[in-house]
Design a protein around this motif. Structure first.
Motif, short mmCIF file in Angstrom:
data_model
loop_
_atom_site.label_atom_id
_atom_site.label_comp_id
_atom_site.label_asym_id
_atom_site.label_seq_id
_atom_site.Cartn_x
_atom_site.Cartn_y
_atom_site.Cartn_z
N ASP A 17 -24.10 20.10 -11.92
CA ASP A 17 -22.77 20.13 -12.26
C ASP A 17 -22.27 18.75 -12.52
O ASP A 17 -22.13 17.70 -11.61
CB ASP A 17 -22.27 20.71 -10.94
CG ASP A 17 -20.74 21.16 -11.01
OD1 ASP A 17 -19.83 20.64 -11.57
OD2 ASP A 17 -20.64 22.54 -10.87
N SER A 18 -21.64 18.98 -13.69
CA SER A 18 -20.87 17.69 -14.33
C SER A 18 -19.69 17.26 -13.51
O SER A 18 -19.10 16.28 -13.80
CB SER A 18 -20.42 17.83 -15.58
OG SER A 18 -19.62 18.98 -15.83
N THR A 55 -23.99 23.56 -15.23
CA THR A 55 -23.68 22.90 -16.19
C THR A 55 -24.85 23.02 -17.48
O THR A 55 -25.89 22.30 -17.40
CB THR A 55 -23.72 21.20 -15.98
OG1 THR A 55 -22.43 21.15 -15.23
CG2 THR A 55 -23.27 20.32 -17.38
#
Length: 311
Positions: A39-40, A105
């Motif tokens: 997850d960015s 992501t």
């Protein structure tokens, strides 16, 4: 392609609000695993409610990696993430634990599976000029310009997605090459040996309902207050951190004197569009889809997944 993976690496992905985090947590407890975030936005400290980080209770029971590793004013890219992911997988496996990579992501997942194709370096002089133009005219006229210059890119970018429109025009102006030339997909890649990639698949109406419930829960947990605190932060959020869905919509809503209900509705629409975009990316990847529906118990899902894994 990702070489040299230790055996047994599992990826759990899917659109926002699909239940990735819960399934990863329960699977880690069942199979003695540790979770590596894909997850960015969860990489940033202080961005807690808006990024739906795991609760302190979950983090006390299962070890998580690549969460809270950066300050909000720091920039971060896919190229910086991927080596950290590789090291985290090696570390987890070396200690005899099961690496469970979980998150949504899509660009991170694509880079993990296929390797990273580096695009042109940012030209901030051109980008800032285009961003200023977008603030003045809105993104739609710029999208129309992109349609004339690079129809392949325009077809894949929403007319109100300012960031991606600006990037496409920036690349075209700085290199003379349409950015869509770098977006061609061949056949879906074969996952590296030792890797299984699972996705959670919901009926669209059910996924939208889950998104609505999730946003209401976030609002009750303090999403609006978190957004306001981050807006006043010094130094301010980096460009990458500011892309988190929710904060920008809340800031713009406050500026327009909208009610919380009106802001939440705008946020629901934005999140539904984001989920659709995620699924567009995921459909081109070698994902084993798990059909979801109703209110599946976490234990049942883990049983289904363990059966597929042959454990």
């Amino acid at each position: 392609m990702t070489p040299g993976l230790p055996p047994g690496v599992i990826v759990i992905t899917g659109p926002t609000a699909s239940g990735k985090g819960t399934l990863a947590f329960e699977l880690a407890r069942r199979l003695d695993g540790e979770i590596i975030s894909l997850d960015s936005m969860k990489v940033y400290r202080e961005l807690d409610i808006g990024t739906a980080k795991p609760s302190p209770e979950r983090r006390a029971q299962v070890r998580y990696h690549l969460i809270d590793i950066l300050e909000p004013h720091e920039s971060f890219s896919t190229g910086e993430y991927l080596p950290l992911l590789a090291r985290a997988i090696e570390d987890v496996a070396a200690r005899g634990k099961l690496p469970i990579v979980a998150g949504g992501t899509a660009l991170y997942l694509k880079g993990f599976l296929c390797g990273l194709q580096a695009g042109p370096r940012a030209d901030w002089e051109i980008r800032n000029r285009l961003l200023e133009e977008a603030r003045g005219s809105g993104p739609e006229p710029m999208h129309a310009r992109l349609q004339a210059l690079d129809p392949g890119a325009a077809a894949k970018i929403h007319p109100r997605d300012t960031r991606r429109i600006v990037r496409a025009l920036e690349v075209l102006e700085s290199t003379g090459r349409p950015i869509s030339k770098d977006w061609a997909w061949g056949a879906a890649p074969v996952p590296p040996a030792g890797l299984r990639v699972f996705g959670l698949e919901w009926d669209r109406a059910e996924l939208h309902a889950r998104i609505h419930v999730r946003l209401e829960n976030m609002a009750r947990a303090g999403l609006f207050e978190e957004a306001e605190r981050l807006r006043l932060r010094s130094p301010p959020l980096s460009r990458s951190a500011a892309q988190t869905i929710g904060y920008k919509e809340i800031w713009e809503g406050f500026d327009k004197k909208l009610s919380r209900d009106e802001i939440l509705e705008a946020l629901r629409q934005r999140t539904r569009r984001f989920a659709k975009s995620q699924l567009t990316w995921f459909r081109k990847m070698p994902i084993e889809w798990l059909a979801m529906g109703g209110d599946p118990g976490a234990g049942d899902l883990v049983d289904q997944l363990v059966e597929r894994l042959g454990r």
